[in-house]
Design a protein around this motif. Structure first.
Motif, PDB file in Angstrom:
ATOM      1  N   UNK A 225      83.019 -44.379 146.139  1.00 25.90           N
ATOM      2  CA  UNK A 225      81.708 -44.758 146.656  1.00 25.90           C
ATOM      3  C   UNK A 225      81.600 -46.277 146.801  1.00 25.90           C
ATOM      4  N   UNK A 226      80.724 -46.691 147.703  1.00 27.87           N
ATOM      5  CA  UNK A 226      80.478 -48.102 147.944  1.00 27.87           C
ATOM      6  C   UNK A 226      79.467 -48.626 146.932  1.00 27.87           C
ATOM      7  N   UNK A 227      79.813 -49.721 146.274  1.00 25.64           N
ATOM      8  CA  UNK A 227      78.923 -50.351 145.307  1.00 25.64           C
ATOM      9  C   UNK A 227      78.264 -51.550 145.974  1.00 25.64           C
ATOM     10  N   UNK A 228      76.965 -51.471 146.278  1.00 21.14           N
ATOM     11  CA  UNK A 228      76.296 -52.578 146.984  1.00 21.14           C
ATOM     12  C   UNK A 228      76.220 -53.851 146.152  1.00 21.14           C
ATOM     13  N   UNK A 229      76.293 -53.720 144.814  1.00 22.03           N
ATOM     14  CA  UNK A 229      76.222 -54.916 143.979  1.00 22.03           C
ATOM     15  C   UNK A 229      77.507 -55.733 144.049  1.00 22.03           C
ATOM     16  N   UNK A 230      78.634 -55.044 143.943  1.00 17.32           N
ATOM     17  CA  UNK A 230      79.922 -55.743 144.003  1.00 17.32           C
ATOM     18  C   UNK A 230      80.429 -55.863 145.427  1.00 17.32           C
ATOM     19  N   UNK A 231      79.815 -55.091 146.351  1.00 18.53           N
ATOM     20  CA  UNK A 231      80.247 -55.022 147.742  1.00 18.53           C
ATOM     21  C   UNK A 231      81.704 -54.608 147.840  1.00 18.53           C
ATOM     22  N   UNK A 232      82.060 -53.625 147.030  1.00 17.97           N
ATOM     23  CA  UNK A 232      83.408 -53.056 147.035  1.00 17.97           C
ATOM     24  C   UNK A 232      83.326 -51.560 146.799  1.00 17.97           C
ATOM     25  N   UNK A 233      84.367 -50.853 147.206  1.00 15.98           N
ATOM     26  CA  UNK A 233      84.473 -49.442 146.871  1.00 15.98           C
ATOM     27  C   UNK A 233      84.940 -49.299 145.430  1.00 15.98           C
ATOM     28  N   UNK A 234      84.528 -48.202 144.796  1.00 17.41           N
ATOM     29  CA  UNK A 234      84.960 -47.945 143.423  1.00 17.41           C
ATOM     30  C   UNK A 234      85.014 -46.448 143.193  1.00 17.41           C
ATOM     31  N   UNK A 235      85.828 -46.039 142.210  1.00 21.13           N
ATOM     32  CA  UNK A 235      85.919 -44.626 141.862  1.00 21.13           C
ATOM     33  C   UNK A 235      84.651 -44.194 141.141  1.00 21.13           C
ATOM     34  N   UNK A 236      84.173 -42.982 141.448  1.00 16.80           N
ATOM     35  CA  UNK A 236      82.982 -42.437 140.823  1.00 16.80           C
ATOM     36  C   UNK A 236      83.393 -41.337 139.839  1.00 16.80           C
ATOM     37  N   UNK A 237      83.513 -41.709 138.579  1.00 19.71           N
ATOM     38  CA  UNK A 237      83.860 -40.740 137.543  1.00 19.71           C
ATOM     39  C   UNK A 237      82.594 -40.289 136.823  1.00 19.71           C
ATOM     40  N   UNK A 238      82.319 -38.992 136.745  1.00 19.14           N
ATOM     41  CA  UNK A 238      81.126 -38.522 136.036  1.00 19.14           C
ATOM     42  C   UNK A 238      81.280 -38.674 134.527  1.00 19.14           C
ATOM     43  N   UNK A 239      80.169 -38.573 133.823  1.00 18.02           N
ATOM     44  CA  UNK A 239      80.188 -38.677 132.371  1.00 18.02           C
ATOM     45  C   UNK A 239      80.943 -37.510 131.739  1.00 18.02           C
ATOM     46  N   UNK A 240      80.643 -36.303 132.199  1.00 14.70           N
ATOM     47  CA  UNK A 240      81.273 -35.097 131.638  1.00 14.70           C
ATOM     48  C   UNK A 240      82.426 -34.640 132.522  1.00 14.70           C
ATOM     49  N   UNK A 241      83.284 -33.815 131.943  1.00 14.00           N
ATOM     50  CA  UNK A 241      84.440 -33.300 132.683  1.00 14.00           C
ATOM     51  C   UNK A 241      83.995 -32.412 133.830  1.00 14.00           C
ATOM     52  N   UNK A 242      84.699 -32.507 134.946  1.00  9.46           N
ATOM     53  CA  UNK A 242      84.418 -31.654 136.100  1.00  9.46           C
ATOM     54  C   UNK A 242      85.010 -30.265 135.860  1.00  9.46           C
ATOM     55  N   UNK A 243      84.186 -29.230 135.928  1.00  9.94           N
ATOM     56  CA  UNK A 243      84.635 -27.872 135.617  1.00  9.94           C
ATOM     57  C   UNK A 243      85.771 -27.398 136.514  1.00  9.94           C
ATOM     58  N   UNK A 244      85.837 -27.931 137.746  1.00 15.87           N
ATOM     59  CA  UNK A 244      86.862 -27.480 138.683  1.00 15.87           C
ATOM     60  C   UNK A 244      88.120 -28.344 138.682  1.00 15.87           C
ATOM     61  N   UNK A 245      88.104 -29.447 137.912  1.00 17.57           N
ATOM     62  CA  UNK A 245      89.244 -30.371 137.901  1.00 17.57           C
ATOM     63  C   UNK A 245      89.818 -30.604 136.512  1.00 17.57           C
TER      64      UNK A 245
END
Length: 332
Positions: A225-245
């Motif tokens: 996802x695009x981070x408007x504060x840093x003006x860079x793309x970054x990985x979006x990791x959720x807090x909890x584990x993804x049930x499908x991954x």
């Protein structure tokens, strides 16, 4: 390298080994072996190609790629943050990537040529317009045409443990309440990659076919996802584990190394909504409850790259890893 593969495995499973060697098949076929068998069936029995392909698939006679990373010192690959160290921990640790599914090899044009392709950390480049299956055909490891979705099985073998203390006392020695785990990811080459504002598109690889360089590969999972504060793309990791991954979690509060062997197959068919009991069993084994439907394997496209991430959440939780290996089996 040969991979750990149980030819009798039929369905989602987690094999845990603590020392005794698991039974392994006597033979792991190469691409050449598979092509020879197909030629023999064609010449001796005069079977149509589609019947031969079905026979080979049912026999699970597949070539595979194998990728492994070793941490001889039992490295801390992921560490949870707390309020005093917020932002200083490495909660999401990239570990390893597989070779492109069904393709011959990497084109190793890295900015740092001495850095191994399989362990070079990814850059957060979002996916865009994809190449077609035809664009990969002249890069395949077997004579074309190859299937658009050739993956048949993925075997994850991970030796790890957490910090050895903490969590609810009732959860210790089980997979419940574990805040260290491993997740699968996905990388893919695209003809276009969106810019930060997603308004104007820019060309990714300037070629008529995928470049197979890490500079051009895009990350599908985890989301970028695009981070408007840093003006860079970054990985979006959720807090909890993804049930499908979620491939596997560590045993809660256990200091001893434990090896988990997790098999994802294209024939897996556990729907966590319909078969709640089976989904609960996956969770009891430390897996994501939605990893038993086979979708991740079936959806992999020719040229796709599977990645593995080590995760940890909250202060005091540490994901220590001695080794990780991914074997990917595919049809030719």
């Amino acid at each position: 390298m040969s991979g750990d593969h149980d030819a009798s495995a039929a369905g989602p499973q987690t094999d845990e080994t603590t020392g005794a060697s698991a039974t392994r098949p006597a033979h792991e076929p190469t691409i050449a072996d598979v092509l020879v068998i197909k030629t023999m069936l064609n010449r001796s029995l005069r079977l149509p190609p589609e019947i031969i392909d079905t026979v080979v698939d049912l026999a699970e006679y597949w070539p595979h790629s194998s990728t492994e990373v070793l941490f001889n010192d039992g490295s801390v690959v992921a560490r949870g943050n707390n309020i005093h160290t917020q932002g200083t921990g490495q909660e999401n640790g990239f570990m390893i990537r597989t070779p492109p599914l069904g393709l011959r090899t990497w084109r190793r044009s890295l900015r740092k040529p001495n850095q191994p392709v399989d362990t070079t950390p990814p850059k957060p480049q979002p996916p865009g317009e994809e190449f077609s299956t035809d664009d990969f055909q002249n890069l395949t490891a077997a004579p074309p045409p190859m299937l658009a979705h050739p993956c048949r099985r993925i075997v994850f073998t991970i030796k790890s443990h957490d910090q050895g203390w903490g969590g609810d006392f009732a959860n210790q020695g089980t997979y419940n309440g574990s805040w260290t785990w491993f997740e699968a990811g996905l990388e893919r080459w695209c003809t276009r990659s969106p810019t930060g504002t997603d308004v104007v598109e820019q060309q990714a690889p300037q070629a008529q076919q995928p470049s197979l360089t890490l500079d051009d590969i895009c990350t599908v999972l985890p989301p970028v996802e695009w981070d408007p504060e840093t003006e860079e793309h970054d990985f979006k990791h959720p807090l909890c584990a993804a049930d499908n991954l979620k491939v596997q979690s560590n045993v809660t509060a256990e200091r001893e190394w434990k090896t988990h062997r997790v098999v994802w197959s294209y024939t897996d068919d556990i729907d966590p909504e319909r078969d709640v009991e089976a989904a609960v069993k996956l969770e009891e084994q430390g897996r994501g409850k939605a990893t038993g439907d086979g979708k991740f394997v079936r959806d992999l496209k020719l040229g796709d790259v599977v990645t593995l991430w080590a995760m940890a959440r909250f202060g005091g939780w540490v994901n220590k890893v001695e080794s990780a290996k991914i074997d990917v089996y595919y049809a030719v």
